[in-house]
Design a protein around this motif. Structure first.
Motif, PDB file in Angstrom:
ATOM      1  N   ALA A   1      31.840  49.061  -0.131  1.00  0.00           N
ATOM      2  CA  ALA A   1      31.088  49.071   0.939  1.00  0.00           C
ATOM      3  C   ALA A   1      29.861  48.739   0.790  1.00  0.00           C
ATOM      4  N   TYR A   2      29.054  49.077  -0.363  1.00  0.00           N
ATOM      5  CA  TYR A   2      27.822  48.522  -0.543  1.00  0.00           C
ATOM      6  C   TYR A   2      27.808  46.984  -0.660  1.00  0.00           C
ATOM      7  N   LEU A   3      28.447  46.473  -1.605  1.00  0.00           N
ATOM      8  CA  LEU A   3      28.443  45.013  -1.592  1.00  0.00           C
ATOM      9  C   LEU A   3      28.960  44.229  -0.474  1.00  0.00           C
ATOM     10  N   GLY A   4      29.802  44.702   0.278  1.00  0.00           N
ATOM     11  CA  GLY A   4      30.277  44.052   1.437  1.00  0.00           C
ATOM     12  C   GLY A   4      28.972  44.017   2.386  1.00  0.00           C
ATOM     13  N   LEU A   5      28.499  45.031   2.716  1.00  0.00           N
ATOM     14  CA  LEU A   5      27.345  45.345   3.737  1.00  0.00           C
ATOM     15  C   LEU A   5      26.269  44.479   3.249  1.00  0.00           C
ATOM     16  N   GLY A   6      26.088  44.451   1.883  1.00  0.00           N
ATOM     17  CA  GLY A   6      24.816  43.574   1.334  1.00  0.00           C
ATOM     18  C   GLY A   6      25.081  42.066   1.738  1.00  0.00           C
ATOM     19  N   SER A   7      26.328  41.879   1.508  1.00  0.00           N
ATOM     20  CA  SER A   7      26.673  40.214   1.938  1.00  0.00           C
ATOM     21  C   SER A   7      26.531  40.123   3.143  1.00  0.00           C
ATOM     22  N   VAL A   8      26.869  41.053   4.092  1.00  0.00           N
ATOM     23  CA  VAL A   8      26.885  40.782   5.450  1.00  0.00           C
ATOM     24  C   VAL A   8      25.332  40.762   5.867  1.00  0.00           C
ATOM     25  N   LEU A   9      24.456  41.442   5.394  1.00  0.00           N
ATOM     26  CA  LEU A   9      23.104  41.660   5.721  1.00  0.00           C
ATOM     27  C   LEU A   9      22.345  40.161   5.325  1.00  0.00           C
ATOM     28  N   ALA A  10      22.693  39.897   4.061  1.00  0.00           N
ATOM     29  CA  ALA A  10      22.262  38.560   3.573  1.00  0.00           C
ATOM     30  C   ALA A  10      22.876  37.392   4.151  1.00  0.00           C
ATOM     31  N   ALA A  11      23.970  37.409   4.669  1.00  0.00           N
ATOM     32  CA  ALA A  11      24.370  36.085   5.648  1.00  0.00           C
ATOM     33  C   ALA A  11      23.777  36.181   6.968  1.00  0.00           C
ATOM     34  N   ALA A  12      23.501  37.510   7.492  1.00  0.00           N
ATOM     35  CA  ALA A  12      22.867  37.452   8.885  1.00  0.00           C
ATOM     36  C   ALA A  12      21.305  37.007   8.574  1.00  0.00           C
ATOM     37  N   LEU A  13      20.556  37.386   7.797  1.00  0.00           N
ATOM     38  CA  LEU A  13      19.329  37.275   7.556  1.00  0.00           C
ATOM     39  C   LEU A  13      18.991  35.494   7.307  1.00  0.00           C
ATOM     40  N   CYS A  14      20.091  35.055   6.609  1.00  0.00           N
ATOM     41  CA  CYS A  14      19.962  33.542   6.228  1.00  0.00           C
ATOM     42  C   CYS A  14      20.319  32.744   7.516  1.00  0.00           C
ATOM     43  N   THR A  15      21.315  33.294   8.318  1.00  0.00           N
ATOM     44  CA  THR A  15      21.843  32.744   9.617  1.00  0.00           C
ATOM     45  C   THR A  15      20.380  32.406  10.439  1.00  0.00           C
ATOM     46  N   LEU A  16      19.728  33.639  10.748  1.00  0.00           N
ATOM     47  CA  LEU A  16      18.378  33.835  11.415  1.00  0.00           C
ATOM     48  C   LEU A  16      17.491  32.853  10.882  1.00  0.00           C
ATOM     49  N   TRP A  17      17.265  32.949   9.651  1.00  0.00           N
ATOM     50  CA  TRP A  17      16.197  32.314   9.027  1.00  0.00           C
ATOM     51  C   TRP A  17      16.733  30.497   9.176  1.00  0.00           C
ATOM     52  N   LEU A  18      18.007  30.130   9.219  1.00  0.00           N
ATOM     53  CA  LEU A  18      18.227  28.674   9.453  1.00  0.00           C
ATOM     54  C   LEU A  18      18.030  28.264  11.023  1.00  0.00           C
ATOM     55  N   ALA A  19      18.455  29.186  11.857  1.00  0.00           N
ATOM     56  CA  ALA A  19      17.890  28.881  13.416  1.00  0.00           C
ATOM     57  C   ALA A  19      16.506  29.122  13.635  1.00  0.00           C
ATOM     58  N   LEU A  20      15.596  29.616  13.176  1.00  0.00           N
ATOM     59  CA  LEU A  20      14.013  29.658  12.995  1.00  0.00           C
ATOM     60  C   LEU A  20      13.533  28.504  12.627  1.00  0.00           C
ATOM     61  N   VAL A  21      14.119  27.648  11.427  1.00  0.00           N
ATOM     62  CA  VAL A  21      13.516  26.635  11.063  1.00  0.00           C
ATOM     63  C   VAL A  21      14.130  25.323  11.545  1.00  0.00           C
ATOM     64  N   GLY A  22      15.292  25.485  12.272  1.00  0.00           N
ATOM     65  CA  GLY A  22      15.997  24.527  13.163  1.00  0.00           C
ATOM     66  C   GLY A  22      17.013  23.690  12.122  1.00  0.00           C
TER      67      GLY A  22
END
Length: 268
Positions: free
Chosen positions: A12-33
C-alpha cells in the motif's frame, strides 16, 4: 503487526507513493510544457485532471493507512501489557520504515524529473521498431490525403513525413508522385550506399506506442548526416533506384540542412 499485515502495508505504501510521484511529475511536465513529449496532446487535459485528483487522493490514502494501523487489533486483548507494548513498538517501526520508503520513492522520482531534462525517442529506438517497415499502417490522418491523390488541386505544402509515408504506402500508383517537390524535417536513421531514412515518431496515445515512420532519402554525393541528427531535406520525390526495396518512392535530396531538434519533435 503480523508478517502478512506488514506485506500488505508495504504494498500500500509503495503503491501510493508511486502514484503520488507519477501524479506530481505529470503536473510538473504540464506546467513546463513538456507533457506532449510523452502523450498525445488530445489527452493532455484528461491526464492533468487525473493527476490533479491523484495528488490529494494518494496523500489522503497514505494518511488513512498510517492512522488506521496506529491502534491494536481486538486480538491484542489476550496479550499482556508488556507484549502489547512490544507489538505496538514493532508496528510503529514498520510503519515508519514503510512510510520512509514511500517518501523516498516519491521524492526521488520527482527530483529526478525536475533535474533531468526530458528526452525524446531516439534513432536507435526507431531502428528497433522497424522504421519504414512494409507493414506501416495508415499512420493517422492520411486517409483524406490518399483520397485526393488524383487531384491536381490538392495542397501538399503542409504534408509532413507522416503524411507522405502513409500516402506512398496506401496508393497503388505512385507514378503521380514522382517529381513532386517536398521540404520535410526529421531525424536521420542511416541506410546504405549514401542513403538514409528521414524519420519522425507518430504518437497515437503515448510514447510507449509511438510508431516510427520515414521516407528514404538519396543524396547526390553519397554523404549522410550523423545518426540521430535532425535535418530539413529539400528535394523531389523519385522512383527508388533500389528496385529490391519495399519503398517504391524516395526523396532525391537537393539540399540537406542540419537543424536543432524541434520543440515539438513528434507527429500526431
Amino acid at each position: 503487526m503480523s508478517s502478512s499485515d506488514a506485506r500488505n502495508n508495504a504494498a500500500a505504501y509503495l503503491g501510493l507513493g508511486s502514484v503520488l510521484a507519477a501524479a506530481l511529475c505529470t503536473l510538473w511536465l504540464a506546467l513546463v510544457g513538456h507533457l506532449d513529449l510523452y502523450i498525445n496532446p488530445r489527452y493532455s487535459v484528461f491526464t492533468v485532471v487525473l493527476a490533479a485528483v491523484g495528488v490529494p487522493a494518494s496523500i489522503a490514502a497514505l494518511v488513512v493507512i498510517a492512522r488506521g494501523h496506529g491502534h491494536t487489533h481486538g486480538d491484542d486483548d489476550d496479550l499482556d501489557l508488556h507484549q502489547q507494548q512490544r507489538t505496538g513498538g514493532r508496528g510503529r517501526a514498520v510503519r515508519i520504515a514503510l512510510g520512509g520508503a514511500a517518501a523516498i520513492i516519491t521524492i526521488g522520482v520527482t527530483v529526478a524529473m525536475l533535474v533531468l531534462p526530458p528526452t525524446t525517442l531516439s534513432a536507435r529506438t526507431a531502428q528497433q521498431r522497424s522504421v519504414d517497415s512494409a507493414t506501416l499502417s495508415n499512420a493517422t490522418g492520411s486517409e483524406a490525403a490518399v483520397s485526393l491523390l488524383g487531384s491536381e488541386g490538392v495542397d501538399t505544402s503542409e504534408y509532413g513525413v507522416k503524411d507522405w509515408a502513409a500516402l506512398i504506402r496506401q496508393t497503388t500508383d505512385t507514378t503521380a508522385l514522382v517529381g513532386k517537390q517536398v521540404e520535410l524535417t526529421g531525424f536521420v536513421v542511416p541506410g546504405a550506399d549514401g542513403s538514409f531514412t528521414l524519420t519522425r515518431f507518430v504518437i497515437s496515445c503515448c510514447a510507449v506506442d509511438a510508431q516510427p515512420v520515414g521516407l528514404g532519402v538519396v543524396t547526390g554525393d553519397g554523404s549522410v548526416p550523423d545518426e540521430g541528427q535532425w535535418v530539413t531535406v529539400r528535394g523531389a520525390l523519385a522512383a527508388n533506384p533500389d528496385q529490391s526495396a519495399d519503398a517504391r518512392i524516395v526523396v532525391r535530396a537537393a539540399k540537406i540542412t542540419d537543424i536543432a531538434q524541434p520543440e515539438d519533435p513528434y507527429e500526431f
